[in-house]
Motif scaffolding. Structure first.
Motif, PDB file in Angstrom:
ATOM      1  N   VAL A   1       4.530 -60.364 -47.156  1.00 31.00           N
ATOM      2  CA  VAL A   1       4.290 -61.228 -48.320  1.00 31.00           C
ATOM      3  C   VAL A   1       5.464 -62.187 -48.524  1.00 31.00           C
ATOM      4  O   VAL A   1       5.275 -63.390 -48.743  1.00 31.00           O
ATOM      5  CB  VAL A   1       4.046 -60.370 -49.586  1.00 31.00           C
ATOM      6  CG1 VAL A   1       4.053 -61.231 -50.838  1.00 31.00           C
ATOM      7  CG2 VAL A   1       2.736 -59.614 -49.463  1.00 31.00           C
ATOM      8  N   LEU A   2       6.690 -61.648 -48.409  1.00 31.92           N
ATOM      9  CA  LEU A   2       7.856 -62.514 -48.569  1.00 31.92           C
ATOM     10  C   LEU A   2       7.905 -63.595 -47.483  1.00 31.92           C
ATOM     11  O   LEU A   2       8.221 -64.758 -47.756  1.00 31.92           O
ATOM     12  CB  LEU A   2       9.141 -61.690 -48.536  1.00 31.92           C
ATOM     13  CG  LEU A   2       9.401 -60.806 -49.754  1.00 31.92           C
ATOM     14  CD1 LEU A   2      10.611 -59.921 -49.504  1.00 31.92           C
ATOM     15  CD2 LEU A   2       9.602 -61.661 -50.988  1.00 31.92           C
ATOM     16  N   ALA A   3       7.581 -63.214 -46.245  1.00 34.29           N
ATOM     17  CA  ALA A   3       7.579 -64.188 -45.151  1.00 34.29           C
ATOM     18  C   ALA A   3       6.518 -65.254 -45.396  1.00 34.29           C
ATOM     19  O   ALA A   3       6.761 -66.449 -45.158  1.00 34.29           O
ATOM     20  CB  ALA A   3       7.324 -63.478 -43.829  1.00 34.29           C
ATOM     21  N   ALA A   4       5.355 -64.851 -45.886  1.00 32.29           N
ATOM     22  CA  ALA A   4       4.291 -65.828 -46.155  1.00 32.29           C
ATOM     23  C   ALA A   4       4.710 -66.801 -47.246  1.00 32.29           C
ATOM     24  O   ALA A   4       4.433 -68.015 -47.151  1.00 32.29           O
ATOM     25  CB  ALA A   4       3.011 -65.091 -46.560  1.00 32.29           C
ATOM     26  N   VAL A   5       5.393 -66.315 -48.266  1.00 29.49           N
ATOM     27  CA  VAL A   5       5.872 -67.195 -49.339  1.00 29.49           C
ATOM     28  C   VAL A   5       6.876 -68.202 -48.781  1.00 29.49           C
ATOM     29  O   VAL A   5       6.821 -69.400 -49.099  1.00 29.49           O
ATOM     30  CB  VAL A   5       6.499 -66.361 -50.485  1.00 29.49           C
ATOM     31  CG1 VAL A   5       7.256 -67.253 -51.464  1.00 29.49           C
ATOM     32  CG2 VAL A   5       5.418 -65.572 -51.208  1.00 29.49           C
TER      33      VAL A   5
ATOM     34  N   GLY B   1       7.857 -74.179 -45.115  1.00 31.85           N
ATOM     35  CA  GLY B   1       7.360 -74.574 -43.814  1.00 31.85           C
ATOM     36  C   GLY B   1       8.180 -74.002 -42.668  1.00 31.85           C
ATOM     37  O   GLY B   1       8.116 -74.485 -41.541  1.00 31.85           O
ATOM     38  N   PHE B   2       8.934 -72.978 -42.923  1.00 35.28           N
ATOM     39  CA  PHE B   2       9.814 -72.366 -41.940  1.00 35.28           C
ATOM     40  C   PHE B   2       9.156 -71.073 -41.453  1.00 35.28           C
ATOM     41  O   PHE B   2       9.008 -70.119 -42.197  1.00 35.28           O
ATOM     42  CB  PHE B   2      11.172 -72.104 -42.612  1.00 35.28           C
ATOM     43  CG  PHE B   2      12.247 -71.626 -41.689  1.00 35.28           C
ATOM     44  CD1 PHE B   2      12.645 -72.396 -40.609  1.00 35.28           C
ATOM     45  CD2 PHE B   2      12.863 -70.411 -41.906  1.00 35.28           C
ATOM     46  CE1 PHE B   2      13.650 -71.956 -39.760  1.00 35.28           C
ATOM     47  CE2 PHE B   2      13.871 -69.977 -41.065  1.00 35.28           C
ATOM     48  CZ  PHE B   2      14.258 -70.750 -39.988  1.00 35.28           C
ATOM     49  N   ALA B   3       8.749 -71.001 -40.171  1.00 29.98           N
ATOM     50  CA  ALA B   3       7.930 -69.902 -39.660  1.00 29.98           C
ATOM     51  C   ALA B   3       8.734 -68.733 -39.086  1.00 29.98           C
ATOM     52  O   ALA B   3       8.151 -67.717 -38.732  1.00 29.98           O
ATOM     53  CB  ALA B   3       6.981 -70.429 -38.589  1.00 29.98           C
ATOM     54  N   PHE B   4      10.032 -68.827 -39.010  1.00 28.49           N
ATOM     55  CA  PHE B   4      10.823 -67.754 -38.409  1.00 28.49           C
ATOM     56  C   PHE B   4      10.601 -66.387 -39.071  1.00 28.49           C
ATOM     57  O   PHE B   4      10.523 -65.375 -38.387  1.00 28.49           O
ATOM     58  CB  PHE B   4      12.302 -68.122 -38.409  1.00 28.49           C
ATOM     59  CG  PHE B   4      13.180 -67.066 -37.808  1.00 28.49           C
ATOM     60  CD1 PHE B   4      13.157 -66.840 -36.424  1.00 28.49           C
ATOM     61  CD2 PHE B   4      13.982 -66.260 -38.598  1.00 28.49           C
ATOM     62  CE1 PHE B   4      13.942 -65.852 -35.862  1.00 28.49           C
ATOM     63  CE2 PHE B   4      14.774 -65.280 -38.041  1.00 28.49           C
ATOM     64  CZ  PHE B   4      14.754 -65.073 -36.664  1.00 28.49           C
TER      65      PHE B   4
ATOM     66  N   VAL C   1       9.865 -62.439 -37.269  1.00 29.24           N
ATOM     67  CA  VAL C   1      10.617 -61.203 -37.518  1.00 29.24           C
ATOM     68  C   VAL C   1       9.682 -60.099 -37.999  1.00 29.24           C
ATOM     69  O   VAL C   1       9.746 -58.956 -37.533  1.00 29.24           O
ATOM     70  CB  VAL C   1      11.754 -61.452 -38.537  1.00 29.24           C
ATOM     71  CG1 VAL C   1      12.421 -60.151 -38.942  1.00 29.24           C
ATOM     72  CG2 VAL C   1      12.762 -62.429 -37.964  1.00 29.24           C
ATOM     73  N   VAL C   2       8.798 -60.422 -38.925  1.00 27.83           N
ATOM     74  CA  VAL C   2       7.860 -59.415 -39.447  1.00 27.83           C
ATOM     75  C   VAL C   2       6.923 -58.941 -38.348  1.00 27.83           C
ATOM     76  O   VAL C   2       6.634 -57.748 -38.240  1.00 27.83           O
ATOM     77  CB  VAL C   2       7.075 -59.981 -40.656  1.00 27.83           C
ATOM     78  CG1 VAL C   2       5.955 -59.049 -41.058  1.00 27.83           C
ATOM     79  CG2 VAL C   2       8.023 -60.201 -41.823  1.00 27.83           C
ATOM     80  N   ALA C   3       6.454 -59.836 -37.498  1.00 28.51           N
ATOM     81  CA  ALA C   3       5.570 -59.438 -36.400  1.00 28.51           C
ATOM     82  C   ALA C   3       6.303 -58.500 -35.437  1.00 28.51           C
ATOM     83  O   ALA C   3       5.739 -57.492 -34.989  1.00 28.51           O
ATOM     84  CB  ALA C   3       5.063 -60.675 -35.663  1.00 28.51           C
ATOM     85  N   PHE C   4       7.559 -58.795 -35.142  1.00 30.78           N
ATOM     86  CA  PHE C   4       8.342 -57.919 -34.271  1.00 30.78           C
ATOM     87  C   PHE C   4       8.506 -56.539 -34.901  1.00 30.78           C
ATOM     88  O   PHE C   4       8.318 -55.510 -34.244  1.00 30.78           O
ATOM     89  CB  PHE C   4       9.714 -58.547 -33.995  1.00 30.78           C
ATOM     90  CG  PHE C   4      10.655 -57.607 -33.300  1.00 30.78           C
ATOM     91  CD1 PHE C   4      10.508 -57.328 -31.949  1.00 30.78           C
ATOM     92  CD2 PHE C   4      11.661 -56.960 -34.010  1.00 30.78           C
ATOM     93  CE1 PHE C   4      11.366 -56.453 -31.307  1.00 30.78           C
ATOM     94  CE2 PHE C   4      12.521 -56.083 -33.378  1.00 30.78           C
ATOM     95  CZ  PHE C   4      12.369 -55.822 -32.020  1.00 30.78           C
TER      96      PHE C   4
END
Length: 120
Positions: A84-88, A94-97, A101-104
Motif C-alpha cells: 500500500v505504501l509503495a502504491a501511494v 511516479g517513482f516505481a522503485f 522492492v515489495v515484489a522482491f
C-alpha cells in the motif's frame, strides 16, 4: 588403590538439583531430601552419588513448544502494508522503485508460495 572416579562439585550440584526437583514434584519429603543432600555433599566418588537418585524417575525432558515459532527477521505479514505504501508513492510521485522492492520481498518471504497438499 581404588579405581572409582572422584565426584566433582558439578556432579554433586546435578544430584542436588534432581533432589530439589523431586521435592517440588512431591516425590520426596523435605526431611528425605535434606538427608540425601547432606549425603550428596559428603560423597567422594560417583558411585556414592548413584544410590541417592536411584529410586527417582529420570529427569523430565523439556516439552516441545507448540505452534510455529518465528525466528528473528522479516515478518511476511507486513508485505500488504508495504504494498500500500509503495502504491501511494508510485501514484503521488511516479517513482516505481518501491514496487520493485515489495515484489522482491514478496517472492523471497512467501507471499506467493505454492502450498502443497498434506502428504500422508
Amino acid at each position: 588403590m581404588t579405581t572409582q572416579m572422584r565426584a566433582s562439585d558439578q556432579d554433586r550440584e546435578r544430584v542436588v538439583e534432581r533432589l530439589n526437583e523431586a521435592v517440588g514434584r512431591g516425590l520426596l519429603t523435605l526431611p528425605e531430601a535434606e538427608e540425601r543432600i547432606a549425603e550428596t555433599y559428603k560423597a567422594r566418588f560417583l558411585d556414592d552419588l548413584t544410590p541417592l537418585t536411584a529410586d527417582l524417575p529420570d529427569p523430565t525432558p523439556p516439552k516441545p513448544e507448540r505452534g510455529r515459532r518465528r525466528g528473528p527477521g522479516f515478518d511476511p505479514r507486513v508485505l500488504p502494508v508495504l504494498l500500500v505504501l509503495a502504491a501511494v508513492i508510485v501514484l503521488t510521485h511516479g517513482f516505481a522503485f518501491p514496487l520493485i522492492v515489495v515484489a522482491f520481498l514478496a517472492m523471497k518471504f512467501g507471499m506467493w508460495r505454492h502450498r502443497h497438499p498434506a502428504r500422508m
